[in-house]
Design a protein around this motif. Structure first.
Motif, PDB file in Angstrom:
ATOM      1  N   SER A  13       0.564  -1.383   0.051  1.00 58.51           N
ATOM      2  CA  SER A  13      -0.307  -0.030  -0.201  1.00 58.51           C
ATOM      3  C   SER A  13       1.000   0.905  -0.037  1.00 58.51           C
ATOM      4  O   SER A  13       0.613   2.657  -0.822  1.00 58.51           O
ATOM      5  CB  SER A  13      -0.655  -0.297   1.330  1.00 58.51           C
ATOM      6  OG  SER A  13      -1.896  -1.274   1.276  1.00 58.51           O
ATOM      7  N   ASP A  14       2.067   0.896   0.981  1.00 57.60           N
ATOM      8  CA  ASP A  14       2.644   2.449   1.071  1.00 57.60           C
ATOM      9  C   ASP A  14       3.272   3.447  -0.476  1.00 57.60           C
ATOM     10  O   ASP A  14       3.551   3.710  -1.528  1.00 57.60           O
ATOM     11  CB  ASP A  14       3.573   2.078   1.907  1.00 57.60           C
ATOM     12  CG  ASP A  14       3.126   2.344   3.585  1.00 57.60           C
ATOM     13  OD1 ASP A  14       2.199   2.774   2.993  1.00 57.60           O
ATOM     14  OD2 ASP A  14       3.838   1.974   4.487  1.00 57.60           O
ATOM     15  N   LYS A  45       1.428   4.123  -3.178  1.00 55.19           N
ATOM     16  CA  LYS A  45       0.777   5.892  -2.529  1.00 55.19           C
ATOM     17  C   LYS A  45       1.450   6.189  -2.809  1.00 55.19           C
ATOM     18  O   LYS A  45       1.099   7.089  -3.775  1.00 55.19           O
ATOM     19  CB  LYS A  45       0.393   5.449  -1.427  1.00 55.19           C
ATOM     20  CG  LYS A  45       0.034   6.861  -1.072  1.00 55.19           C
ATOM     21  CD  LYS A  45      -0.885   6.696   0.429  1.00 55.19           C
ATOM     22  CE  LYS A  45      -1.227   8.053   1.213  1.00 55.19           C
ATOM     23  NZ  LYS A  45      -1.555   8.176   2.173  1.00 55.19           N
ATOM     24  N   GLU A  46       3.277   6.066  -3.062  1.00 55.96           N
ATOM     25  CA  GLU A  46       3.823   6.905  -3.264  1.00 55.96           C
ATOM     26  C   GLU A  46       4.298   6.975  -4.821  1.00 55.96           C
ATOM     27  O   GLU A  46       4.562   7.972  -5.518  1.00 55.96           O
ATOM     28  CB  GLU A  46       5.449   6.181  -2.684  1.00 55.96           C
ATOM     29  CG  GLU A  46       5.998   7.136  -2.865  1.00 55.96           C
ATOM     30  CD  GLU A  46       7.693   6.044  -2.105  1.00 55.96           C
ATOM     31  OE1 GLU A  46       8.729   7.802  -2.586  1.00 55.96           O
ATOM     32  OE2 GLU A  46       7.540   5.685  -2.070  1.00 55.96           O
ATOM     33  N   GLU A  97       0.840   9.195  -5.876  1.00 55.40           N
ATOM     34  CA  GLU A  97       1.427  10.493  -5.822  1.00 55.40           C
ATOM     35  C   GLU A  97       1.956  10.495  -6.641  1.00 55.40           C
ATOM     36  O   GLU A  97       2.324  12.580  -7.163  1.00 55.40           O
ATOM     37  CB  GLU A  97       0.926  10.757  -4.093  1.00 55.40           C
ATOM     38  CG  GLU A  97      -0.810  10.557  -3.190  1.00 55.40           C
ATOM     39  CD  GLU A  97      -0.192  10.640  -2.089  1.00 55.40           C
ATOM     40  OE1 GLU A  97       0.743  10.795  -1.540  1.00 55.40           O
ATOM     41  OE2 GLU A  97      -1.227  10.478  -1.120  1.00 55.40           O
ATOM     42  N   THR A  99      -7.072   1.225  -3.970  1.00 55.90           N
ATOM     43  CA  THR A  99      -5.610   2.620  -4.304  1.00 55.90           C
ATOM     44  C   THR A  99      -6.403   3.571  -4.852  1.00 55.90           C
ATOM     45  O   THR A  99      -6.264   4.715  -4.811  1.00 55.90           O
ATOM     46  CB  THR A  99      -4.360   1.798  -4.141  1.00 55.90           C
ATOM     47  OG1 THR A  99      -3.884   1.403  -3.325  1.00 55.90           O
ATOM     48  CG2 THR A  99      -3.399   3.015  -3.966  1.00 55.90           C
ATOM     49  N   HIS A 108      -9.575   5.140  -4.947  1.00 54.21           N
ATOM     50  CA  HIS A 108      -9.730   6.885  -3.351  1.00 54.21           C
ATOM     51  C   HIS A 108      -9.313   7.684  -4.081  1.00 54.21           C
ATOM     52  O   HIS A 108     -10.231   8.362  -3.986  1.00 54.21           O
ATOM     53  CB  HIS A 108      -8.207   6.020  -2.307  1.00 54.21           C
ATOM     54  CG  HIS A 108      -8.363   7.032  -1.650  1.00 54.21           C
ATOM     55  ND1 HIS A 108      -9.457   7.320  -0.471  1.00 54.21           N
ATOM     56  CD2 HIS A 108      -7.097   8.070  -1.618  1.00 54.21           C
ATOM     57  CE1 HIS A 108      -8.903   8.097  -0.044  1.00 54.21           C
ATOM     58  NE2 HIS A 108      -7.477   9.001  -0.707  1.00 54.21           N
ATOM     59  N   TYR A 109      -7.950   7.644  -5.008  1.00 57.25           N
ATOM     60  CA  TYR A 109      -8.079   8.960  -5.978  1.00 57.25           C
ATOM     61  C   TYR A 109      -9.172   9.718  -6.103  1.00 57.25           C
ATOM     62  O   TYR A 109      -9.891  10.220  -6.322  1.00 57.25           O
ATOM     63  CB  TYR A 109      -6.575   8.849  -6.588  1.00 57.25           C
ATOM     64  CG  TYR A 109      -5.284   8.892  -5.885  1.00 57.25           C
ATOM     65  CD1 TYR A 109      -4.809   9.794  -4.585  1.00 57.25           C
ATOM     66  CD2 TYR A 109      -5.130   7.114  -5.456  1.00 57.25           C
ATOM     67  CE1 TYR A 109      -3.417   9.358  -3.916  1.00 57.25           C
ATOM     68  CE2 TYR A 109      -3.962   7.043  -4.268  1.00 57.25           C
ATOM     69  CZ  TYR A 109      -3.542   8.185  -3.363  1.00 57.25           C
ATOM     70  OH  TYR A 109      -2.745   8.823  -2.517  1.00 57.25           O
TER      71      TYR A 109
END
Length: 997
Positions: free
Chosen positions: A335-336, A339-340, A343, A402, A405-406
């Protein structure tokens, strides 16, 4: 006069628009003279002449080399002495030229090398190596530019022994000097950086860029042993400059100018991407280090400045390649990390930038081209999407959750159109499974609902036709239909069609262009639910919309600056949509009243002719032009209901097309010949040849007409149409056929155009009475046998065999036999060949006809060859004449061929029914257009909608009706049962022929 002063004067005149055409004509009149090409190159090299004249000379020289270096058979078209002289001095001249001229002459060298290297220019690599210097890098730049222009030809080629031998030859001489120069360049760059020497640094970096590009060239097909042995040292240098940052080479104030350091980094990433995808087994120890560097790099250049676009695209492509490797997928499976990535990499590169908005408004057609999936123009958005899709393959559920969500976060910003645009783009990338192909998305991510997303977030934007919705969101809505058309039902798509037609009235070019593209793609959709792949939309579906569609499309094409040729032709998507509408509508363009139908159709033809007239003044977009002529062909194909209508079309279309010929609009002439030929093919048989066609005969037979390769298929077809309509116009007295047979002689001697020679010869024999041809038959046979003996190719042999067998098949068609062909049969074919040399047919039969008849791949050719053998077996020459001793061999081969066809029937289950699935043939053919080439050239572009008929002497038996072929052959040789021949056959042959009653 062919001297430096005269040529320079013509070149200077060519710089003036009012004198340019005459000056080019004067130059062309000199180009075949000895010494012209050498003088032209010397003008390029002359520092005493103004820059404009030298550049004009370089451009004319490059085009001269492209046109006239060799013909299709590899023979020099320029004087041989000039060609050898040019090769001896062109490299030395090129490396001394200014950069702008170097590029043109470098391309010329590449063209020459494409045909001559290595066999006719064996010393080229030695000359390149000998001129390399470890001191003079200005000189090195010119040499490396030439080397790259030659070696980069290998990149797209398929593997072959010949290709690898060429690469091996180059490597044996070039690899070590190349590596030495790479190491020296690195050393000198380091010194220049230490000394703050910007001028020297720029020269060394330009050489390094070329060295990196050549590194790729030399490794593009396989990793050579030399580079595998030196991989660590070579890649250390690559990694060093991938990490290099220096203000000496960058201009922070420029948003668009791509400096040499950015270009070099882009080339390095392209090189390491090659190693990751092709040579990961040997490159694996170094990959992780490069991953870290590229990751840092892409974050450093996340700025929206255009000059970093290519670097970002290459970096994303590299990361996409790494994601496919199982060993590194753990880096992207949490997940991390996701996400990186989203983004810091995905979102910044798909967000609609100010520069994108400027292109949307100022250059809308370029925007569409770069935005389309499958476009040749890679963009940050497309590359980020490819990366996202590959990440989805690692862990679909995690990535979907993921990203959604965005998506929802951006959709909640209702007043920000850029956020909604980002949300739609993100969702589309997430929903599509695999790449979006020309056929749209064929499968989707099962974790999302594309129809629900459309109804909740897209449909309202599609329905709104006022200015309340931002134009980009309207384009997004239309593109969503385009992307996910396969996921919507036919009824849903039919409901969207009126909305798309309404958007054709939009004032925004991107919106109406995407509408046209989407309509064209909807009408191109095929059903995947059955084997026939029939079109989803048929002519009845589109009939209610035809008038609005055609009217709106012409309004767009002919709007604004339509009198300016290049502006009129800039949007090929509009005319492609028109072509597809006409193709799908077929005869439904007809209204209930024939009079109205003719008027509407004639109006469309008139508008297309107007477009041709305007764009002929400056043909600038090959795809646009092709679709215009394709549309014209479709109107003729589906509108020629009666002889009167055909006559009206001839009167309407001939004058503007003759004007194209008269103005020598070379880009349009091949199309013009095809339209003229098709009109005549539609013309009522038995009617006199229209006078306008009669006036064309002499120009068509002149050598100048055949100078351009692109003209040859069209002129051949037109001559055949004239022959079939009224052969008497060529005359039938002694010597009157000489020019026509001269054309045949020229065609049959060419390895590229011999197929057209056979087509023309066939038309001559079937159109002109044999009695009028009798004086020429021996010469025809001699030409055929000379080519067969001296320079035959596999293609020529096959065409020759099919031609001979076609002559033998004529008696099987009573309609043909009743005409002027009663003397044409198997005995005629034998006598034709034997007229060159008595008894030679037997040798030809044994060496070529029999073995080739079983090796033909084309089903139509197989049919004619098999039927041809059956006719030879029953001919006088074989049953009771001079070749009776070869009758058994003919029947044996016939039995083998029939056995092969029978096996083919069983193994492939080939259906006898038409393969078009009940569609009109044109409805299939136009979808098969392949117009990837975006520039005019000497190649012929066929108008698919009106492609010529293939002559078939036995039309009642389909080429895939193997049972019918067998019945026809056995029936033809049935009388041999009482001759004793069958008893002499092998057991296998007897079994095949056992069904003779």
């Amino acid at each position: 006069m062919n001297n430096l002063e005269t040529i320079a004067q013509y070149l200077e005149s060519s710089l003036s628009p009012q004198h340019a055409k005459q000056a080019e004509s004067s130059l062309r009149s000199l180009e075949s003279q000895p010494g012209f090409s050498i003088n032209l190159l010397h003008i390029v090299a002359s520092s005493n002449l103004q820059a404009g004249v030298r550049l004009a000379a370089a451009l004319f020289f490059k085009n001269l080399i492209r046109r006239r270096w060799v013909n299709e058979d590899g023979e020099y078209l320029l004087p041989v002495e000039d060609c050898e002289h040019l090769k001896s001095e062109i490299l030395g001249i090129m490396i001394t030229l200014p950069s702008q001229l170097q590029i043109q002459i470098g391309e010329s060298i590449s063209i020459i090398a494409d045909s001559d290297f290595p066999h006719k220019w064996p010393g080229l690599v030695d000359e390149l190596v000998n001129k390399l210097s470890l001191d003079d890098f200005v000189l090195n730049k010119g040499i490396l530019l030439v080397a790259h222009s030659i070696f980069k030809r290998w990149r797209p080629l398929f593997r072959s022994d010949e290709l690898f031998l060429e690469i091996k030859l180059v490597l044996s001489k070039f690899a070590e000097p190349f590596m030495a120069l790479l190491v020296k360049s690195d050393e000198l760059i380091s010194q220049s950086l230490a000394n703050n020497d910007k001028a020297s640094l720029s020269i060394y970096m330009e050489c390094l860029l070329l060295l990196v590009q050549i590194y790729y060239d030399l490794n593009c097909q396989d990793i050579p042993e030399f580079f595998e042995d030196n991989m660590v040292s070579g890649m250390e240098i690559m990694h060093k400059y991938l990490s290099l940052e220096t203000t000496l080479l960058t201009d922070p104030d420029s948003d668009e100018d791509v400096d040499v350091l950015i270009k070099t980094k882009s080339a390095i990433i392209e090189l390491i991407s090659l190693y990751v995808t092709r040579y990961a087994d040997v490159f694996e120890p170094l990959i992780e280090n490069f991953i870290t560097t590229v990751w840092k790099l892409i974050n450093s250049y996340i700025t929206n400045q255009q000059k970093f676009d290519l670097l970002v695209v290459k970096s994303l492509s590299f990361l996409t390649s790494v994601t496919k490797m199982a060993k590194y997928q753990g880096m992207f499976n949490s997940s991390d990390s996701l996400k990186e990535i989203i983004e810091k990499i995905i979102l910044p590169n798909i967000y609609f930038r100010e520069v994108d908005e400027e292109m949307f408004e100022d250059d809308p057609i370029q925007f569409v081209r770069s935005d389309l999936e499958g476009s040749d123009f890679d963009s940050r958005r497309k590359s980020a999407t490819d990366f996202l899709r590959e990440l989805k393959e690692v862990n679909t559920e995690l990535l979907t959750n993921t990203v959604m969500h965005y998506v929802n976060q951006f959709l909640s910003s209702k007043d920000d159109w850029k956020h909604k645009d980002t949300a739609i783009f993100l969702f589309s990338s997430l929903a599509a499974k695999g790449s979006i192909t020309n056929a749209g998305v064929t499968s989707t991510n099962v974790l999302v609902d594309v129809v629900k997303f459309f109804s909740e977030n897209i449909a309202n934007d599609l329905v709104q036709t006022d200015n309340s919705i931002h134009a980009i969101l309207k384009a997004d809505a239309i593109k969503y239909i385009l992307t996910f058309r396969n996921q919507l039902t036919k009824a849903q798509l039919l409901d969207t069609l009126p909305l798309l037609i309404q958007h054709l009235k939009s004032s925004n070019p991107v919106v109406y262009t995407y509408s046209a593209i989407t309509i064209e793609k909807l009408l191109s959709m095929s059903s995947f639910s059955d084997a026939s792949h029939a079109p989803v939309f048929n002519k009845d579906d589109v009939q209610p919309f035809i008038h609005d569609l055609v009217t709106n499309l012409f309004a767009l094409i002919l709007s604004g600056n339509s009198s300016v040729p290049e502006k009129l032709a800039e949007n090929e998507f509009l005319v492609k949509c028109l072509m597809k509408v006409l193709n799908t509508a077929e005869n439904k363009l007809d209204s209930s009243s024939n009079e109205n139908d003719t008027k509407f159709r004639s109006t469309i033809i008139t508008q297309l002719l107007k477009i041709i007239e305007i764009t002929s003044k400056n043909p600038s977009n090959p795809k646009f032009s092709h679709y215009v002529f394709e549309s014209l062909g479709l109107l003729l194909k589906f509108g020629a209901h009666t002889d009167q209508i055909v006559g009206n079309y001839v009167d309407l279309i001939m004058p503007p097309l003759l004007e194209v010929l008269g103005n020598d609009v070379q880009e349009f002439i091949p199309y013009t010949f095809q339209i003229l030929a098709y009109l005549l093919e539609l013309y009522p048989s038995g009617h006199p040849l229209p006078g306008s066609y009669g006036h064309l005969i002499k120009p068509l037979l002149s050598p100048a007409a055949w100078e351009y390769r692109g003209n040859i298929p069209g002129i051949t077809r037109l001559l055949i149409a004239i022959l079939e309509q009224d052969p008497s116009v060529f005359g039938q007295n002694d010597n009157s056929l000489t020019p026509l047979l001269g054309v045949f002689q020229k065609l049959i001697a060419s390895k590229v155009n011999d197929v057209h020679g056979f087509e023309l010869l066939q038309a001559i024999i079937f159109s002109i009475p044999v009695s009028s041809l009798s004086h020429y038959l021996k010469d025809i046979a001699v030409l055929l046998l000379t080519r067969l003996k001296s320079s035959r190719t596999e293609k020529f042999v096959k065409k020759f065999v099919v031609f001979i067998c076609t002559l033998a098949c004529v008696p099987m068609n009573q309609d043909l036999s009743k005409k002027t062909h009663s003397l044409i049969n198997a005995d005629f074919a034998v006598d034709l060949i034997d007229s060159a040399q008595p008894g030679v047919f037997g040798q030809i039969l044994k060496s070529f006809i029999l073995p080739t008849s079983s090796s033909l791949a084309n089903l139509q050719d197989k049919k004619l060859a098999t039927f041809g053998l059956s006719q030879f077996a029953r001919s006088t020459a074989f049953t009771s004449g001079r070749y009776s001793d070869q009758l058994v061999a003919v029947v044996e081969q016939l039995a083998k061929n029939l056995s092969t066809l029978e096996g083919l029937q069983k193994n492939t289950n080939v259906a006898v029914a038409s393969s078009t699935g009940g569609q009109h043939p044109a409805a299939v053919a136009v979808d098969e257009l392949d117009l990837e080439s975006s520039s005019y050239g000497s190649q012929f572009s066929k108008i698919v909608s009106i492609q010529g008929k293939v002559f078939d002497p036995v039309p009642d038996v389909k080429s895939n009706d193997f049972a019918g072929i067998k019945r026809g052959c056995l029936g033809a040789i049935a009388q041999l049962g009482t001759s004793g021949v069958l008893e002499q056959l092998s057991g296998d042959a007897k079994q095949v022929l056992s069904s003779i009653n």
